[in-house]
Design a protein around this motif. Structure first.
Motif, PDB file in Angstrom:
ATOM      1  N   LEU A  82      42.377  38.237  36.097  1.00 32.92           N
ATOM      2  CA  LEU A  82      42.433  36.779  35.911  1.00 32.92           C
ATOM      3  C   LEU A  82      43.879  36.271  35.927  1.00 32.92           C
ATOM      4  O   LEU A  82      44.168  35.204  36.449  1.00 32.92           O
ATOM      5  CB  LEU A  82      41.766  36.391  34.595  1.00 32.92           C
ATOM      6  N   ALA A  83      44.798  37.086  35.372  1.00 31.76           N
ATOM      7  CA  ALA A  83      46.199  36.672  35.335  1.00 31.76           C
ATOM      8  C   ALA A  83      46.811  36.688  36.727  1.00 31.76           C
ATOM      9  O   ALA A  83      47.657  35.848  37.057  1.00 31.76           O
ATOM     10  CB  ALA A  83      46.985  37.602  34.399  1.00 31.76           C
ATOM     11  N   ASP A  84      46.402  37.643  37.564  1.00 32.74           N
ATOM     12  CA  ASP A  84      46.942  37.732  38.921  1.00 32.74           C
ATOM     13  C   ASP A  84      45.837  38.187  39.873  1.00 32.74           C
ATOM     14  O   ASP A  84      45.693  39.384  40.154  1.00 32.74           O
ATOM     15  CB  ASP A  84      48.114  38.716  38.963  1.00 32.74           C
ATOM     16  N   PRO A  85      45.036  37.246  40.369  1.00 33.96           N
ATOM     17  CA  PRO A  85      43.916  37.623  41.252  1.00 33.96           C
ATOM     18  C   PRO A  85      44.364  38.300  42.543  1.00 33.96           C
ATOM     19  O   PRO A  85      43.548  38.916  43.229  1.00 33.96           O
ATOM     20  CB  PRO A  85      43.234  36.272  41.549  1.00 33.96           C
ATOM     21  N   GLY A  86      45.656  38.232  42.847  1.00 31.22           N
ATOM     22  CA  GLY A  86      46.152  38.891  44.064  1.00 31.22           C
ATOM     23  C   GLY A  86      46.262  40.395  43.925  1.00 31.22           C
ATOM     24  O   GLY A  86      46.441  41.112  44.917  1.00 31.22           O
ATOM     25  N   LEU A  87      46.157  40.910  42.713  1.00 30.66           N
ATOM     26  CA  LEU A  87      46.250  42.364  42.518  1.00 30.66           C
ATOM     27  C   LEU A  87      44.960  43.063  42.919  1.00 30.66           C
ATOM     28  O   LEU A  87      43.861  42.525  42.728  1.00 30.66           O
ATOM     29  CB  LEU A  87      46.519  42.694  41.043  1.00 30.66           C
ATOM     30  N   THR A  88      45.086  44.249  43.459  1.00 31.36           N
ATOM     31  CA  THR A  88      43.926  45.127  43.646  1.00 31.36           C
ATOM     32  C   THR A  88      43.762  45.890  42.338  1.00 31.36           C
ATOM     33  O   THR A  88      44.642  46.664  41.942  1.00 31.36           O
ATOM     34  CB  THR A  88      44.173  46.128  44.795  1.00 31.36           C
ATOM     35  N   VAL A  89      42.650  45.645  41.649  1.00 33.19           N
ATOM     36  CA  VAL A  89      42.453  46.268  40.332  1.00 33.19           C
ATOM     37  C   VAL A  89      41.451  47.416  40.446  1.00 33.19           C
ATOM     38  O   VAL A  89      40.329  47.232  40.933  1.00 33.19           O
ATOM     39  CB  VAL A  89      41.972  45.225  39.298  1.00 33.19           C
ATOM     40  N   ILE A  90      41.900  48.587  40.022  1.00 34.20           N
ATOM     41  CA  ILE A  90      41.055  49.784  40.046  1.00 34.20           C
ATOM     42  C   ILE A  90      40.900  50.268  38.603  1.00 34.20           C
ATOM     43  O   ILE A  90      41.899  50.431  37.889  1.00 34.20           O
ATOM     44  CB  ILE A  90      41.692  50.891  40.915  1.00 34.20           C
ATOM     45  N   VAL A  91      39.674  50.473  38.198  1.00 30.57           N
ATOM     46  CA  VAL A  91      39.399  50.945  36.834  1.00 30.57           C
ATOM     47  C   VAL A  91      38.989  52.413  36.892  1.00 30.57           C
ATOM     48  O   VAL A  91      38.095  52.789  37.651  1.00 30.57           O
ATOM     49  CB  VAL A  91      38.287  50.103  36.174  1.00 30.57           C
ATOM     50  N   ASP A 115      36.210  40.706  40.955  1.00 30.05           N
ATOM     51  CA  ASP A 115      36.671  41.571  42.036  1.00 30.05           C
ATOM     52  C   ASP A 115      37.529  42.724  41.502  1.00 30.05           C
ATOM     53  O   ASP A 115      38.739  42.574  41.302  1.00 30.05           O
ATOM     54  CB  ASP A 115      37.479  40.738  43.034  1.00 30.05           C
ATOM     55  N   MET A 116      36.891  43.833  41.259  1.00 29.57           N
ATOM     56  CA  MET A 116      37.605  45.052  40.866  1.00 29.57           C
ATOM     57  C   MET A 116      36.766  46.259  41.275  1.00 29.57           C
ATOM     58  O   MET A 116      35.576  46.122  41.581  1.00 29.57           O
ATOM     59  CB  MET A 116      37.901  45.068  39.366  1.00 29.57           C
ATOM     60  N   THR A 117      37.403  47.405  41.306  1.00 26.61           N
ATOM     61  CA  THR A 117      36.721  48.628  41.743  1.00 26.61           C
ATOM     62  C   THR A 117      36.728  49.635  40.599  1.00 26.61           C
ATOM     63  O   THR A 117      37.800  50.078  40.168  1.00 26.61           O
ATOM     64  CB  THR A 117      37.434  49.227  42.973  1.00 26.61           C
ATOM     65  N   VAL A 118      35.555  49.956  40.108  1.00 24.34           N
ATOM     66  CA  VAL A 118      35.436  50.932  39.026  1.00 24.34           C
ATOM     67  C   VAL A 118      35.123  52.302  39.635  1.00 24.34           C
ATOM     68  O   VAL A 118      34.145  52.446  40.365  1.00 24.34           O
ATOM     69  CB  VAL A 118      34.304  50.541  38.052  1.00 24.34           C
ATOM     70  N   VAL A 119      35.984  53.255  39.343  1.00 26.15           N
ATOM     71  CA  VAL A 119      35.688  54.642  39.748  1.00 26.15           C
ATOM     72  C   VAL A 119      35.262  55.371  38.480  1.00 26.15           C
ATOM     73  O   VAL A 119      36.070  55.599  37.575  1.00 26.15           O
ATOM     74  CB  VAL A 119      36.914  55.320  40.408  1.00 26.15           C
ATOM     75  N   LEU A 120      33.977  55.661  38.412  1.00 25.11           N
ATOM     76  CA  LEU A 120      33.401  56.268  37.212  1.00 25.11           C
ATOM     77  C   LEU A 120      33.288  57.778  37.435  1.00 25.11           C
ATOM     78  O   LEU A 120      32.455  58.238  38.207  1.00 25.11           O
ATOM     79  CB  LEU A 120      32.026  55.662  36.915  1.00 25.11           C
ATOM     80  N   TYR A 258      34.173  36.054  40.529  1.00 30.22           N
ATOM     81  CA  TYR A 258      34.495  35.376  39.271  1.00 30.22           C
ATOM     82  C   TYR A 258      35.841  34.658  39.280  1.00 30.22           C
ATOM     83  O   TYR A 258      35.947  33.512  38.814  1.00 30.22           O
ATOM     84  CB  TYR A 258      34.450  36.385  38.124  1.00 30.22           C
ATOM     85  N   THR A 259      36.908  35.296  39.779  1.00 27.99           N
ATOM     86  CA  THR A 259      38.217  34.625  39.715  1.00 27.99           C
ATOM     87  C   THR A 259      38.236  33.406  40.633  1.00 27.99           C
ATOM     88  O   THR A 259      38.896  32.403  40.328  1.00 27.99           O
ATOM     89  CB  THR A 259      39.390  35.577  40.065  1.00 27.99           C
ATOM     90  N   ALA A 260      37.506  33.474  41.748  1.00 25.72           N
ATOM     91  CA  ALA A 260      37.412  32.307  42.639  1.00 25.72           C
ATOM     92  C   ALA A 260      36.664  31.181  41.923  1.00 25.72           C
ATOM     93  O   ALA A 260      37.068  30.002  41.974  1.00 25.72           O
ATOM     94  CB  ALA A 260      36.698  32.693  43.929  1.00 25.72           C
ATOM     95  N   ALA A 261      35.583  31.545  41.231  1.00 26.02           N
ATOM     96  CA  ALA A 261      34.823  30.534  40.483  1.00 26.02           C
ATOM     97  C   ALA A 261      35.680  29.937  39.377  1.00 26.02           C
ATOM     98  O   ALA A 261      35.615  28.732  39.098  1.00 26.02           O
ATOM     99  CB  ALA A 261      33.562  31.179  39.887  1.00 26.02           C
ATOM    100  N   TYR A 262      36.511  30.768  38.778  1.00 28.65           N
ATOM    101  CA  TYR A 262      37.374  30.311  37.683  1.00 28.65           C
ATOM    102  C   TYR A 262      38.417  29.325  38.200  1.00 28.65           C
ATOM    103  O   TYR A 262      38.696  28.298  37.560  1.00 28.65           O
ATOM    104  CB  TYR A 262      38.050  31.527  37.043  1.00 28.65           C
TER     105      TYR A 262
END
Ligand code: SF4
Length: 273
Positions: A82-91, A115-120, A258-262
Protein backbone atom coordinates in the motif's frame (compact mmCIF):
# COMPACT_ATOMS: atom_id res chain seq x y z
CA UNK A 1 24.97 -20.13 -10.39
CA UNK A 2 27.85 -18.35 -8.68
CA UNK A 3 26.90 -15.13 -10.47
CA UNK A 4 23.32 -15.56 -9.24
CA UNK A 5 24.53 -16.00 -5.66
CA UNK A 6 26.75 -12.92 -5.92
CA UNK A 7 23.91 -10.85 -7.36
CA UNK A 8 20.93 -11.96 -5.28
CA UNK A 9 22.28 -13.16 -1.90
CA UNK A 10 23.93 -11.34 1.00
CA UNK A 11 27.32 -13.00 1.40
CA UNK A 12 27.68 -11.74 4.96
CA UNK A 13 24.57 -13.73 5.98
CA UNK A 14 25.77 -17.05 4.55
CA UNK A 15 26.18 -19.93 5.22
CA UNK A 16 22.50 -20.53 5.87
CA UNK A 17 21.16 -22.37 8.91
CA UNK A 18 19.19 -25.02 7.03
CA UNK A 19 19.87 -28.70 7.68
CA UNK A 20 21.68 -30.75 5.01
CA UNK A 21 19.05 -32.06 2.57
CA UNK A 22 16.43 -29.44 3.47
CA UNK A 23 14.35 -28.29 0.52
CA UNK A 24 14.26 -24.65 1.65
CA UNK A 25 17.36 -23.79 -0.36
CA UNK A 26 15.79 -25.22 -3.53
CA UNK A 27 12.63 -23.16 -3.09
CA UNK A 28 14.62 -20.01 -2.32
CA UNK A 29 16.70 -20.67 -5.44
CA UNK A 30 13.53 -20.86 -7.53
CA UNK A 31 12.40 -17.45 -6.25
CA UNK A 32 15.73 -15.98 -7.33
CA UNK A 33 15.46 -17.70 -10.72
CA UNK A 34 11.97 -16.25 -11.19
CA UNK A 35 13.18 -12.73 -10.35
CA UNK A 36 16.15 -13.17 -12.73
CA UNK A 37 13.91 -14.53 -15.48
CA UNK A 38 11.68 -11.46 -15.23
CA UNK A 39 14.77 -9.22 -15.03
CA UNK A 40 13.30 -7.30 -12.09
CA UNK A 41 15.22 -4.41 -10.56
CA UNK A 42 16.41 -5.67 -7.15
CA UNK A 43 15.59 -2.33 -5.56
CA UNK A 44 11.98 -2.69 -6.70
CA UNK A 45 11.51 -6.08 -5.06
CA UNK A 46 10.45 -6.56 -1.43
CA UNK A 47 10.61 -9.96 0.24
CA UNK A 48 8.64 -10.25 3.47
CA UNK A 49 8.73 -13.34 5.66
CA UNK A 50 7.20 -14.55 8.90
CA UNK A 51 8.90 -16.90 11.33
CA UNK A 52 10.14 -20.45 10.83
CA UNK A 53 12.85 -22.26 8.91
CA UNK A 54 11.70 -21.06 5.49
CA UNK A 55 11.21 -17.50 6.70
CA UNK A 56 14.95 -17.22 7.27
CA UNK A 57 15.22 -16.80 3.49
CA UNK A 58 14.46 -13.06 3.73
CA UNK A 59 17.71 -12.55 5.62
CA UNK A 60 19.79 -14.26 2.94
CA UNK A 61 18.26 -12.49 -0.06
CA UNK A 62 19.60 -9.12 -1.20
CA UNK A 63 16.33 -7.29 -1.85
CA UNK A 64 14.32 -4.94 0.37
CA UNK A 65 13.44 -7.41 3.10
CA UNK A 66 11.53 -7.73 6.35
CA UNK A 67 11.82 -10.76 8.63
CA UNK A 68 8.62 -10.07 10.54
CA UNK A 69 6.70 -11.80 13.34
CA UNK A 70 5.12 -15.26 13.41
CA UNK A 71 2.14 -15.41 11.06
CA UNK A 72 2.38 -11.69 10.33
CA UNK A 73 4.20 -11.60 7.00
CA UNK A 74 0.98 -10.80 5.12
CA UNK A 75 -0.10 -7.71 7.11
CA UNK A 76 3.45 -6.35 6.86
CA UNK A 77 3.50 -7.10 3.13
CA UNK A 78 0.10 -5.43 2.77
CA UNK A 79 1.47 -2.27 4.40
CA UNK A 80 4.54 -2.31 2.15
CA UNK A 81 2.44 -2.76 -0.99
CA UNK A 82 0.00 0.00 0.00
CA UNK A 83 2.89 2.36 0.77
CA UNK A 84 4.54 1.71 -2.61
CA UNK A 85 2.33 -0.17 -5.10
CA UNK A 86 5.20 -0.05 -7.60
CA UNK A 87 7.12 -2.67 -5.62
CA UNK A 88 7.01 -6.34 -6.51
CA UNK A 89 6.10 -7.90 -3.16
CA UNK A 90 7.00 -11.53 -2.51
CA UNK A 91 5.96 -13.22 0.73
CA UNK A 92 8.01 -16.14 2.01
CA UNK A 93 6.18 -18.29 4.53
CA UNK A 94 5.85 -21.85 5.78
CA UNK A 95 2.82 -24.08 6.25
CA UNK A 96 2.55 -23.39 9.98
CA UNK A 97 3.29 -19.67 9.65
CA UNK A 98 0.79 -19.13 6.82
CA UNK A 99 -2.11 -21.36 7.75
CA UNK A 100 -2.12 -21.57 11.57
CA UNK A 101 -1.22 -18.33 13.37
CA UNK A 102 -1.28 -16.48 10.04
CA UNK A 103 -4.37 -18.22 8.68
CA UNK A 104 -6.72 -15.30 9.18
CA UNK A 105 -4.31 -12.93 7.42
CA UNK A 106 -4.02 -15.40 4.55
CA UNK A 107 -7.73 -15.57 3.80
CA UNK A 108 -8.17 -11.81 4.03
CA UNK A 109 -5.17 -10.99 1.83
CA UNK A 110 -6.62 -13.41 -0.73
CA UNK A 111 -10.07 -11.86 -0.34
CA UNK A 112 -8.70 -8.38 -1.03
CA UNK A 113 -6.86 -9.59 -4.14
CA UNK A 114 -3.89 -7.41 -3.24
CA UNK A 115 -1.08 -7.69 -5.77
CA UNK A 116 1.56 -9.85 -4.11
CA UNK A 117 3.05 -13.30 -4.57
CA UNK A 118 3.04 -15.72 -1.66
CA UNK A 119 5.50 -18.59 -1.89
CA UNK A 120 4.31 -21.07 0.70
CA UNK A 121 7.06 -23.58 1.55
CA UNK A 122 4.95 -26.61 2.47
CA UNK A 123 7.08 -29.17 4.28
CA UNK A 124 4.06 -30.48 6.24
CA UNK A 125 5.46 -29.66 9.68
CA UNK A 126 6.77 -27.01 12.07
CA UNK A 127 10.46 -27.70 11.42
CA UNK A 128 12.19 -25.02 13.47
CA UNK A 129 10.35 -25.64 16.71
CA UNK A 130 10.79 -29.39 16.72
CA UNK A 131 8.27 -31.17 14.52
CA UNK A 132 4.80 -30.20 15.74
CA UNK A 133 1.99 -30.80 13.25
CA UNK A 134 0.63 -27.90 11.23
CA UNK A 135 -2.71 -27.42 9.43
CA UNK A 136 -1.02 -28.85 6.31
CA UNK A 137 0.35 -32.00 7.95
CA UNK A 138 -1.42 -34.84 6.14
CA UNK A 139 -3.98 -36.66 8.28
CA UNK A 140 -2.44 -39.81 9.71
CA UNK A 141 1.13 -38.42 9.85
CA UNK A 142 3.24 -38.53 12.97
CA UNK A 143 4.51 -35.42 14.70
CA UNK A 144 5.98 -34.63 18.09
CA UNK A 145 2.51 -33.40 19.07
CA UNK A 146 0.88 -36.43 17.44
CA UNK A 147 2.97 -39.49 18.37
CA UNK A 148 0.04 -41.75 17.44
CA UNK A 149 -0.59 -39.78 14.21
CA UNK A 150 -2.77 -36.75 13.50
CA UNK A 151 -6.53 -37.19 13.45
CA UNK A 152 -7.24 -33.72 12.05
CA UNK A 153 -8.19 -33.12 8.43
CA UNK A 154 -5.44 -31.09 6.74
CA UNK A 155 -6.24 -28.03 4.62
CA UNK A 156 -5.94 -28.08 0.87
CA UNK A 157 -4.37 -24.61 0.90
CA UNK A 158 -4.78 -24.13 -2.85
CA UNK A 159 -8.55 -24.65 -2.55
CA UNK A 160 -8.65 -22.53 0.62
CA UNK A 161 -7.15 -19.41 -0.98
CA UNK A 162 -9.10 -19.94 -4.19
CA UNK A 163 -12.34 -19.95 -2.18
CA UNK A 164 -11.15 -16.88 -0.25
CA UNK A 165 -10.62 -14.87 -3.46
CA UNK A 166 -7.06 -15.45 -4.71
CA UNK A 167 -6.82 -14.91 -8.45
CA UNK A 168 -3.72 -17.05 -9.16
CA UNK A 169 -3.08 -20.37 -7.45
CA UNK A 170 -0.35 -22.83 -8.38
CA UNK A 171 1.54 -25.77 -6.92
CA UNK A 172 5.00 -27.14 -7.61
CA UNK A 173 7.64 -29.23 -5.87
CA UNK A 174 11.37 -29.02 -5.24
CA UNK A 175 11.82 -32.11 -7.45
CA UNK A 176 10.31 -30.11 -10.33
CA UNK A 177 12.43 -27.03 -9.53
CA UNK A 178 12.42 -25.51 -13.01
CA UNK A 179 8.63 -25.80 -13.21
CA UNK A 180 8.39 -24.24 -9.75
CA UNK A 181 10.55 -21.28 -10.84
CA UNK A 182 8.31 -20.77 -13.87
CA UNK A 183 5.18 -20.91 -11.68
CA UNK A 184 6.62 -18.28 -9.32
CA UNK A 185 7.48 -16.06 -12.31
CA UNK A 186 3.89 -16.40 -13.55
CA UNK A 187 2.59 -15.57 -10.08
CA UNK A 188 4.75 -12.43 -9.96
CA UNK A 189 3.51 -11.37 -13.39
CA UNK A 190 -0.11 -11.86 -12.37
CA UNK A 191 -1.79 -8.65 -11.20
CA UNK A 192 -3.54 -9.73 -8.02
CA UNK A 193 -3.10 -12.11 -5.11
CA UNK A 194 -1.02 -15.13 -6.11
CA UNK A 195 -0.14 -18.14 -4.03
CA UNK A 196 2.33 -20.79 -5.10
CA UNK A 197 2.44 -23.83 -2.84
CA UNK A 198 5.97 -25.23 -2.99
CA UNK A 199 5.94 -28.84 -1.78
CA UNK A 200 9.29 -29.34 -0.10
CA UNK A 201 11.06 -31.77 2.21
CA UNK A 202 11.93 -31.43 5.87
CA UNK A 203 13.93 -34.63 6.33
CA UNK A 204 14.69 -33.82 9.96
CA UNK A 205 11.37 -32.97 11.58
CA UNK A 206 8.88 -34.63 9.19
CA UNK A 207 10.79 -37.26 7.23
CA UNK A 208 12.37 -38.96 10.24
CA UNK A 209 9.12 -39.19 12.20
CA UNK A 210 7.27 -40.58 9.19
CA UNK A 211 10.01 -42.95 8.02
CA UNK A 212 10.27 -41.34 4.60
CA UNK A 213 13.98 -42.05 4.19
CA UNK A 214 16.64 -39.44 3.45
CA UNK A 215 16.43 -36.21 1.44
CA UNK A 216 16.77 -37.99 -1.92
CA UNK A 217 13.96 -40.43 -1.00
CA UNK A 218 11.73 -37.52 -0.09
CA UNK A 219 12.38 -35.90 -3.46
CA UNK A 220 11.60 -39.22 -5.18
CA UNK A 221 8.33 -39.22 -3.22
CA UNK A 222 7.54 -35.84 -4.78
CA UNK A 223 8.41 -37.22 -8.22
CA UNK A 224 6.10 -40.19 -7.70
CA UNK A 225 3.13 -38.32 -6.20
CA UNK A 226 3.00 -35.02 -8.11
CA UNK A 227 1.04 -35.12 -11.37
CA UNK A 228 1.08 -32.38 -14.02
CA UNK A 229 -2.37 -30.85 -14.30
CA UNK A 230 -3.02 -31.98 -17.89
CA UNK A 231 -2.49 -35.63 -16.87
CA UNK A 232 -4.36 -35.12 -13.58
CA UNK A 233 -7.51 -34.01 -15.40
CA UNK A 234 -7.63 -37.32 -17.27
CA UNK A 235 -7.22 -39.51 -14.17
CA UNK A 236 -10.01 -41.36 -12.40
CA UNK A 237 -10.73 -40.66 -8.72
CA UNK A 238 -9.08 -44.00 -7.87
CA UNK A 239 -5.91 -43.05 -9.76
CA UNK A 240 -5.81 -39.67 -7.99
CA UNK A 241 -5.87 -41.19 -4.50
CA UNK A 242 -2.76 -40.14 -2.53
CA UNK A 243 -1.46 -37.94 -5.37
CA UNK A 244 -1.70 -34.22 -6.06
CA UNK A 245 -1.73 -31.97 -9.14
CA UNK A 246 1.02 -29.48 -9.98
CA UNK A 247 0.89 -26.50 -12.32
CA UNK A 248 -1.35 -23.45 -12.52
CA UNK A 249 -4.42 -24.72 -10.69
CA UNK A 250 -6.51 -21.57 -10.99
CA UNK A 251 -6.19 -18.17 -12.62
CA UNK A 252 -8.77 -15.50 -13.21
CA UNK A 253 -8.19 -12.06 -14.71
CA UNK A 254 -10.15 -8.87 -14.43
CA UNK A 255 -11.04 -8.78 -10.75
CA UNK A 256 -10.11 -5.42 -9.26
CA UNK A 257 -6.80 -5.37 -7.43
CA UNK A 258 -6.78 -3.83 -3.95
CA UNK A 259 -4.18 -1.05 -4.28
CA UNK A 260 -5.83 0.12 -7.51
CA UNK A 261 -9.21 0.16 -5.75
CA UNK A 262 -7.63 2.05 -2.86
CA UNK A 263 -6.24 4.72 -5.23
CA UNK A 264 -9.71 5.11 -6.72
CA UNK A 265 -11.15 5.47 -3.23
CA UNK A 266 -8.64 8.24 -2.43
CA UNK A 267 -9.51 10.05 -5.66
CA UNK A 268 -13.23 9.76 -4.86
CA UNK A 269 -12.71 11.05 -1.32
CA UNK A 270 -10.58 13.95 -2.56
CA UNK A 271 -13.30 14.76 -5.07
CA UNK A 272 -15.86 14.70 -2.28
CA UNK A 273 -17.87 11.84 -3.83
FE1 SF4 B 1 14.78 -27.73 6.88
FE2 SF4 B 1 13.40 -29.22 8.55
FE3 SF4 B 1 15.94 -28.58 9.11
FE4 SF4 B 1 14.01 -26.73 9.21
S1 SF4 B 1 14.19 -28.54 10.53
S2 SF4 B 1 16.03 -26.48 8.26
S3 SF4 B 1 12.66 -27.36 7.52
S4 SF4 B 1 15.21 -29.87 7.40
Amino acid sequence: MEAMIDKYFRPGRLPHIWCPGCGNGVVTGTIVKAVAKLDLDKDKVAVISGIGCSSRASGYLDFNTVHSAHGRALPVATGVKLADPGLTVIVVTGDGDATAIGGNHLIHAARRNIDMTVVLYNNSIYGMTGGQYSPLTPTGSKATTAPYATIEQDFNVAELVKAAGATFVARGTTFHAQILADLIAKGIEHKGFSLIEAVTACPISYGRQNKMGGPADMMKWQRDHAVPLAAWDKMTEEQKAGKFPIGVLYQVEGRQEYTAAYDELIARAQGGK
